[in-house]
Write a protein that holds these residues in place. Sequence first.
Motif, short mmCIF file in Angstrom:
data_model
loop_
_atom_site.label_atom_id
_atom_site.label_comp_id
_atom_site.label_asym_id
_atom_site.label_seq_id
_atom_site.Cartn_x
_atom_site.Cartn_y
_atom_site.Cartn_z
N HIS A 1 -6.28 22.14 6.49
CA HIS A 1 -6.81 20.79 6.24
C HIS A 1 -5.82 20.01 5.39
N THR A 2 -5.44 18.84 5.87
CA THR A 2 -4.55 17.96 5.11
C THR A 2 -5.15 16.57 5.08
N GLY A 3 -4.75 15.78 4.07
CA GLY A 3 -5.27 14.43 3.97
C GLY A 3 -4.27 13.51 3.31
N PHE A 4 -4.47 12.21 3.52
CA PHE A 4 -3.57 11.20 2.97
C PHE A 4 -4.40 10.02 2.47
N VAL A 5 -3.98 9.51 1.32
CA VAL A 5 -4.73 8.47 0.62
C VAL A 5 -3.93 7.18 0.60
N ALA A 6 -4.54 6.10 1.04
CA ALA A 6 -3.93 4.77 0.95
C ALA A 6 -4.48 4.09 -0.29
N ARG A 7 -3.59 3.60 -1.12
CA ARG A 7 -4.05 2.97 -2.35
C ARG A 7 -3.14 1.81 -2.73
N ARG A 8 -3.72 0.91 -3.49
CA ARG A 8 -2.96 -0.14 -4.16
C ARG A 8 -3.20 0.04 -5.64
N GLY A 9 -2.17 0.44 -6.36
CA GLY A 9 -2.34 0.77 -7.75
C GLY A 9 -3.27 1.96 -7.88
N VAL B 1 0.85 -1.18 0.00
CA VAL B 1 0.00 0.00 0.00
C VAL B 1 0.89 1.24 0.00
N THR B 2 0.54 2.19 -0.83
CA THR B 2 1.24 3.48 -0.81
C THR B 2 0.32 4.52 -0.16
N ILE B 3 0.93 5.47 0.54
CA ILE B 3 0.17 6.54 1.18
C ILE B 3 0.71 7.87 0.66
N ASP B 4 -0.14 8.62 -0.01
CA ASP B 4 0.25 9.87 -0.62
C ASP B 4 -0.67 11.00 -0.14
N PRO B 5 -0.19 12.24 -0.19
CA PRO B 5 -1.04 13.38 0.19
C PRO B 5 -2.29 13.47 -0.69
N LEU B 6 -3.37 13.89 -0.09
CA LEU B 6 -4.62 14.11 -0.81
C LEU B 6 -4.52 15.42 -1.59
N THR B 7 -4.78 15.37 -2.89
CA THR B 7 -4.73 16.56 -3.74
C THR B 7 -6.01 17.37 -3.55
N VAL B 8 -5.83 18.68 -3.36
CA VAL B 8 -6.97 19.59 -3.25
C VAL B 8 -7.08 20.33 -4.59
N PRO B 9 -8.11 20.05 -5.36
CA PRO B 9 -8.20 20.66 -6.70
C PRO B 9 -8.69 22.10 -6.63
N ARG B 10 -8.48 22.83 -7.68
CA ARG B 10 -9.03 24.19 -7.79
C ARG B 10 -10.54 24.14 -8.00
N ALA B 11 -11.00 23.11 -8.71
CA ALA B 11 -12.43 22.93 -8.97
C ALA B 11 -12.69 21.44 -9.12
N LEU B 12 -13.89 21.01 -8.80
CA LEU B 12 -14.21 19.59 -8.85
C LEU B 12 -14.33 19.07 -10.28
N GLU B 13 -14.35 19.98 -11.25
CA GLU B 13 -14.38 19.57 -12.65
C GLU B 13 -12.98 19.33 -13.20
N ASP B 14 -11.93 19.69 -12.44
CA ASP B 14 -10.57 19.56 -12.93
C ASP B 14 -10.13 18.10 -12.98
N ALA B 15 -9.11 17.85 -13.77
CA ALA B 15 -8.64 16.47 -13.97
C ALA B 15 -8.07 15.85 -12.71
N ASP B 16 -7.60 16.68 -11.76
CA ASP B 16 -6.98 16.15 -10.55
C ASP B 16 -7.95 16.08 -9.37
N ALA B 17 -9.24 16.14 -9.64
CA ALA B 17 -10.23 16.19 -8.56
C ALA B 17 -10.73 14.81 -8.13
N GLY B 18 -10.29 13.76 -8.78
CA GLY B 18 -10.83 12.44 -8.51
C GLY B 18 -10.69 11.99 -7.07
N ASP B 19 -9.51 12.21 -6.48
CA ASP B 19 -9.30 11.77 -5.09
C ASP B 19 -10.17 12.57 -4.12
N PHE B 20 -10.34 13.86 -4.38
CA PHE B 20 -11.14 14.67 -3.47
C PHE B 20 -12.62 14.29 -3.57
N LEU B 21 -13.08 13.99 -4.77
CA LEU B 21 -14.45 13.51 -4.92
C LEU B 21 -14.65 12.19 -4.19
#
Length: 358
Positions: free
Chosen positions: A63-71, A5-25
């Motif tokens: 506010h900070t966050g961390f995401v645990a993921r496999r792949g 499992v990898t643990i990475d910081p949660l990305t905070v997007p500028r808008a929920l329509e942005d390409a990097d908003a998936g983790d925050f959603l």
Amino acid sequence: MTVDVTIDPLTVPRALEDADAGDFLRYGELGRQICDESTGIPQLAPTAAEMLSSWQDATDTLHTGFVARRGSEILGMVTVDYPQEEGALSAELDLLVPAVNWGRGIEEALLDRAESEARRHGRARLQLWSLHRPDASDDVLVPQTGWGRVPPTALTALLQQRGFRLEQVERNSELDLTADAAPLRTALADARRTAGDDYRLVEWTLPTPPEFREGYAAVLARLVTDAPSGDMEFDEERWDADRVVRRDARLTGAGQLVSVAAVEHVPSGSIVAYNELLIGEDRTGVTHQFGTLVAREHRGHRLGMIVKCANLLRWKELVPHSTRVSTFNAEENRPMLDINEAIGFVPVSYAGAWQKRL
């Protein structure tokens, strides 16, 4: 123990329509999933849209966050929030691991990361809330104050193993907003007669009018010092009119609506009691009561009944299609629970407040 499992910081997007908003959603979805698993009430958690503006502004809380993921699969998350007052010692955690992923070491890895981050930020206290369904069994956890009880869960077992202590229990109650409003009107009239002419009811919809900002700031600051907190140790908050403006912007983000009923002490001009009701963009959804407080030196005049009943009556006109309101109150806060019970609130779930001193 899960090792891949990898643990990475949660990305905070500028808008929920942005390409990097998936983790925050997914963060918003996880919050509702955990609330559903814990209590059967997913609406206790805000949506990603409702949280985004708070995460984008670190002036008052980081506010900070961390995401645990496999792949590409997200297995869980943890958030760590830091009050930004000078000398603040607390960090508030929220551990979001679905039941299907529990027991595989993911929750331990996320707690390890959260604790190390809190230490890195110089914090001396970790605080976390567990959610619980009502349980009539004798197998319960009781804080040292003796007020309230919650059933043990996998999360509470982990917290106890990790050195956390149950410091307070809060009751989550709901009120049927479709019920006859006549009892609210009667209770409000009786309470206003008891309070007398020294206390004046004022009401507004956020954003707060400029003439109320300083007074509102002063009473908001007292929520930490005057509200019952069991053995939890909260950092004092510093409030001014600018912070009220920032908070208003966060609370009204994503189409949310907030109504405030407050009481002004006429001789001093101070706001000495308030109640807030909030609903999301879907005006048919659950209404949430946010802060409610009567300043300590003004208790005994039925001001709590005034602000609660007045705001509920106002709310029925503002948001006629919301069918229930949800609120949390400390079990030791018997005066406020008495008001709730008198006007029809019933308990539906509970929360445990946990603390660990580093």
